[in-house]
Scaffold this motif. Structure first.
Motif, PDB file in Angstrom:
ATOM      1  N   LEU A 116       0.826  -1.204   0.000  1.00  0.00           N
ATOM      2  CA  LEU A 116       0.000   0.000   0.000  1.00  0.00           C
ATOM      3  C   LEU A 116       0.862   1.258   0.000  1.00  0.00           C
ATOM      4  CD1 LEU A 116      -2.745  -1.113   2.531  1.00  0.00           C
ATOM      5  CD2 LEU A 116      -3.086  -0.624   0.104  1.00  0.00           C
ATOM      6  N   ARG A 117       1.903   1.281   0.804  1.00  0.00           N
ATOM      7  CA  ARG A 117       2.780   2.462   0.874  1.00  0.00           C
ATOM      8  C   ARG A 117       3.513   2.710  -0.446  1.00  0.00           C
ATOM      9  NH1 ARG A 117       3.066   4.731   5.606  1.00  0.00           N
ATOM     10  NH2 ARG A 117       2.494   3.553   7.433  1.00  0.00           N
ATOM     11  N   LEU A 118       3.954   1.630  -1.090  1.00  0.00           N
ATOM     12  CA  LEU A 118       4.713   1.775  -2.337  1.00  0.00           C
ATOM     13  C   LEU A 118       3.807   1.843  -3.563  1.00  0.00           C
ATOM     14  CD1 LEU A 118       7.649  -0.703  -1.646  1.00  0.00           C
ATOM     15  CD2 LEU A 118       7.651   1.797  -1.434  1.00  0.00           C
ATOM     16  N   GLY A 119       2.560   1.380  -3.418  1.00  0.00           N
ATOM     17  CA  GLY A 119       1.635   1.389  -4.550  1.00  0.00           C
ATOM     18  C   GLY A 119       1.967   0.351  -5.599  1.00  0.00           C
ATOM     19  N   ARG A 120       2.579  -0.767  -5.157  1.00  0.00           N
ATOM     20  CA  ARG A 120       2.955  -1.818  -6.108  1.00  0.00           C
ATOM     21  C   ARG A 120       3.123  -3.155  -5.398  1.00  0.00           C
ATOM     22  NH1 ARG A 120       8.551  -2.182  -5.312  1.00  0.00           N
ATOM     23  NH2 ARG A 120       9.525  -0.242  -4.655  1.00  0.00           N
ATOM     24  N   ASP A 121       3.289  -4.201  -6.200  1.00  0.00           N
ATOM     25  CA  ASP A 121       3.490  -5.549  -5.678  1.00  0.00           C
ATOM     26  C   ASP A 121       4.892  -5.698  -5.093  1.00  0.00           C
ATOM     27  OD1 ASP A 121       1.020  -6.089  -6.723  1.00  0.00           O
ATOM     28  OD2 ASP A 121       1.725  -7.428  -8.308  1.00  0.00           O
ATOM     29  N   VAL A 122       5.018  -6.625  -4.157  1.00  0.00           N
ATOM     30  CA  VAL A 122       6.322  -7.074  -3.685  1.00  0.00           C
ATOM     31  C   VAL A 122       6.304  -8.597  -3.676  1.00  0.00           C
ATOM     32  CG1 VAL A 122       6.814  -5.023  -2.290  1.00  0.00           C
ATOM     33  CG2 VAL A 122       5.727  -6.981  -1.222  1.00  0.00           C
ATOM     34  N   ARG A 123       7.475  -9.182  -3.790  1.00  0.00           N
ATOM     35  CA  ARG A 123       7.608 -10.650  -3.746  1.00  0.00           C
ATOM     36  C   ARG A 123       8.334 -11.022  -2.474  1.00  0.00           C
ATOM     37  NH1 ARG A 123      10.819 -12.432  -7.974  1.00  0.00           N
ATOM     38  NH2 ARG A 123      10.220 -14.530  -7.418  1.00  0.00           N
ATOM     39  N   TRP A 124       7.888 -12.114  -1.855  1.00  0.00           N
ATOM     40  CA  TRP A 124       8.368 -12.542  -0.543  1.00  0.00           C
ATOM     41  C   TRP A 124       8.857 -13.969  -0.624  1.00  0.00           C
ATOM     42  CZ3 TRP A 124       9.635 -10.746   4.063  1.00  0.00           C
ATOM     43  CH2 TRP A 124       9.560 -11.564   5.191  1.00  0.00           C
ATOM     44  N   ASP A 125       9.993 -14.240  -0.009  1.00  0.00           N
ATOM     45  CA  ASP A 125      10.494 -15.606   0.107  1.00  0.00           C
ATOM     46  C   ASP A 125      10.185 -16.088   1.523  1.00  0.00           C
ATOM     47  OD1 ASP A 125      11.996 -17.919   0.611  1.00  0.00           O
ATOM     48  OD2 ASP A 125      13.598 -17.288  -0.751  1.00  0.00           O
ATOM     49  N   PRO A 126       9.230 -17.005   1.690  1.00  0.00           N
ATOM     50  CA  PRO A 126       8.843 -17.439   3.036  1.00  0.00           C
ATOM     51  C   PRO A 126       9.921 -18.265   3.735  1.00  0.00           C
ATOM     52  CG  PRO A 126       7.649 -18.710   1.389  1.00  0.00           C
ATOM     53  CD  PRO A 126       8.419 -17.649   0.654  1.00  0.00           C
ATOM     54  N   GLU A 127      10.850 -18.841   2.978  1.00  0.00           N
ATOM     55  CA  GLU A 127      11.917 -19.628   3.594  1.00  0.00           C
ATOM     56  C   GLU A 127      12.958 -18.724   4.257  1.00  0.00           C
ATOM     57  OE1 GLU A 127      11.838 -22.963   3.915  1.00  0.00           O
ATOM     58  OE2 GLU A 127       9.879 -22.817   2.948  1.00  0.00           O
ATOM     59  N   THR A 128      13.402 -17.698   3.535  1.00  0.00           N
ATOM     60  CA  THR A 128      14.408 -16.784   4.086  1.00  0.00           C
ATOM     61  C   THR A 128      13.765 -15.620   4.836  1.00  0.00           C
ATOM     62  OG1 THR A 128      14.487 -15.440   2.065  1.00  0.00           O
ATOM     63  CG2 THR A 128      16.023 -17.323   2.229  1.00  0.00           C
ATOM     64  N   GLU A 129      12.471 -15.472   4.680  1.00  0.00           N
ATOM     65  CA  GLU A 129      11.704 -14.368   5.265  1.00  0.00           C
ATOM     66  C   GLU A 129      12.294 -13.024   4.840  1.00  0.00           C
ATOM     67  OE1 GLU A 129      10.704 -14.749   9.391  1.00  0.00           O
ATOM     68  OE2 GLU A 129       9.713 -16.663   9.045  1.00  0.00           O
ATOM     69  N   GLU A 130      12.461 -12.881   3.525  1.00  0.00           N
ATOM     70  CA  GLU A 130      12.996 -11.653   2.951  1.00  0.00           C
ATOM     71  C   GLU A 130      12.210 -11.263   1.707  1.00  0.00           C
ATOM     72  OE1 GLU A 130      17.066 -12.667   2.125  1.00  0.00           O
ATOM     73  OE2 GLU A 130      17.702 -12.174   4.161  1.00  0.00           O
ATOM     74  N   ILE A 131      12.111  -9.953   1.488  1.00  0.00           N
ATOM     75  CA  ILE A 131      11.542  -9.438   0.250  1.00  0.00           C
ATOM     76  C   ILE A 131      12.572  -9.671  -0.846  1.00  0.00           C
ATOM     77  CG2 ILE A 131      10.878  -7.326  -0.950  1.00  0.00           C
ATOM     78  CD1 ILE A 131       9.569  -6.429   1.687  1.00  0.00           C
ATOM     79  N   ILE A 132      12.110 -10.125  -2.013  1.00  0.00           N
ATOM     80  CA  ILE A 132      12.989 -10.512  -3.115  1.00  0.00           C
ATOM     81  C   ILE A 132      13.213  -9.341  -4.068  1.00  0.00           C
ATOM     82  CG2 ILE A 132      13.238 -12.083  -5.079  1.00  0.00           C
ATOM     83  CD1 ILE A 132      11.328 -13.998  -3.547  1.00  0.00           C
ATOM     84  N   GLU A 133      14.500  -9.060  -4.339  1.00  0.00           N
ATOM     85  CA  GLU A 133      14.926  -8.115  -5.383  1.00  0.00           C
ATOM     86  C   GLU A 133      14.227  -6.758  -5.312  1.00  0.00           C
ATOM     87  OE1 GLU A 133      14.265 -10.274  -8.997  1.00  0.00           O
ATOM     88  OE2 GLU A 133      15.794 -11.766  -8.522  1.00  0.00           O
ATOM     89  N   ASP A 134      14.100  -6.202  -4.114  1.00  0.00           N
ATOM     90  CA  ASP A 134      13.455  -4.897  -3.969  1.00  0.00           C
ATOM     91  C   ASP A 134      13.982  -4.235  -2.698  1.00  0.00           C
ATOM     92  OD1 ASP A 134      11.727  -2.714  -3.584  1.00  0.00           O
ATOM     93  OD2 ASP A 134      10.022  -3.788  -4.449  1.00  0.00           O
ATOM     94  N   ASP A 135      15.085  -3.522  -2.836  1.00  0.00           N
ATOM     95  CA  ASP A 135      15.735  -2.910  -1.672  1.00  0.00           C
ATOM     96  C   ASP A 135      14.840  -1.892  -0.969  1.00  0.00           C
ATOM     97  OD1 ASP A 135      17.960  -4.456  -2.168  1.00  0.00           O
ATOM     98  OD2 ASP A 135      19.040  -2.867  -3.233  1.00  0.00           O
ATOM     99  N   ARG A 136      14.080  -1.126  -1.748  1.00  0.00           N
ATOM    100  CA  ARG A 136      13.218  -0.115  -1.124  1.00  0.00           C
ATOM    101  C   ARG A 136      12.142  -0.775  -0.252  1.00  0.00           C
ATOM    102  NH1 ARG A 136       9.214   4.219  -3.605  1.00  0.00           N
ATOM    103  NH2 ARG A 136       8.987   5.497  -1.735  1.00  0.00           N
ATOM    104  N   ALA A 137      11.501  -1.804  -0.766  1.00  0.00           N
ATOM    105  CA  ALA A 137      10.484  -2.520   0.005  1.00  0.00           C
ATOM    106  C   ALA A 137      11.112  -3.220   1.204  1.00  0.00           C
ATOM    107  CB  ALA A 137       9.748  -3.527  -0.880  1.00  0.00           C
ATOM    108  N   ALA A 138      12.279  -3.844   1.005  1.00  0.00           N
ATOM    109  CA  ALA A 138      12.955  -4.558   2.095  1.00  0.00           C
ATOM    110  C   ALA A 138      13.308  -3.609   3.233  1.00  0.00           C
ATOM    111  CB  ALA A 138      14.203  -5.257   1.567  1.00  0.00           C
TER     112      ALA A 138
END
Length: 154
Positions: A116-138
Motif C-alpha cells: 500500500l505504501r509503495l503502490g505496487r506488488d512485492v515478492r516474498w520468500d517465506p523460507e528466508t523471510e525476505e523481500i525478493i529483489e526490492d531494496d526499497r520494500a525490504a
C-alpha cells in the motif's frame, strides 16, 4: 494514504490481494472489520464477536462438532483466549493462538502495508523471510533502532 501529517498513517480505503505458492489468494480490504474465508464449502466470516456463514452452519449442525472443537483446544472446550493461554501454561500445551502462526499472519499484514505504501506488488520468500529483489520494500520491513535500544544480529 492520509494526506495530513498530523493524523494517523494508515489508509482509509484499501484492497490488497496476497497470492501464495499453494494457489490460495487472500484479499485484505476495508469492507468489514474481520476476515472472510472463501473455499469449496462456501464463504464464512470471522471477527472477535462473530462467526457466520454456510460452512459454519454446516459445522454446527454436525453431531461431532463439540468433539472437533475440544480437540483443537487440547481436549477442553474453549472459554476465552486468556483462559486458553493460562491453561496452556499450566498444562504445557500450545495455545490456540500460538506465536508461530501469528508470526506468519502478521508478516502478511506487514507486506500488505508495504504494498500500500509503495503502490505496487512485492515478492516474498517465506523460507528466508525476505523481500525478493526490492531494496526499497525490504528497507520498510524494519526501522532503525534508537540507541541504546537495539537488537544484536544473531
Amino acid at each position: 494514504m492520509p494526506t495530513r501529517d498530523d493524523t494517523y498513517n494508515t489508509p482509509i480505503e484499501f484492497r490488497v490481494a496476497c497470492r501464495f505458492d499453494n494457489e490460495i489468494e487472500l484479499v485484505i480490504d476495508n469492507s468489514r472489520n474481520g476476515i472472510t474465508f472463501e473455499c469449496e464449502a462456501g464463504r464464512f466470516f470471522v471477527n472477535r464477536g462473530t462467526i457466520e456463514g454456510k460452512p459454519v452452519e454446516d459445522f454446527l449442525a454436525d453431531s461431532k462438532t463439540e468433539e472437533a472443537v475440544a480437540a483443537l483446544y487440547g481436549g477442553a472446550l474453549p472459554t476465552t483466549h486468556m483462559q486458553n493461554f493460562v491453561d496452556c501454561m499450566r498444562y504445557r500445551r500450545t495455545p490456540i493462538s500460538d506465536i508461530a502462526s501469528h508470526h506468519r499472519i502478521l508478516t502478511t499484514c506487514h507486506l500488505a502495508n508495504i504494498c500500500l505504501r509503495l503502490g505496487r506488488d512485492v515478492r516474498w520468500d517465506p523460507e528466508t523471510e525476505e523481500i525478493i529483489e526490492d531494496d526499497r520494500a525490504a528497507a520498510l520491513m524494519s526501522r532503525q533502532y534508537r540507541s541504546p535500544y537495539t537488537i544484536e544480529d544473531v
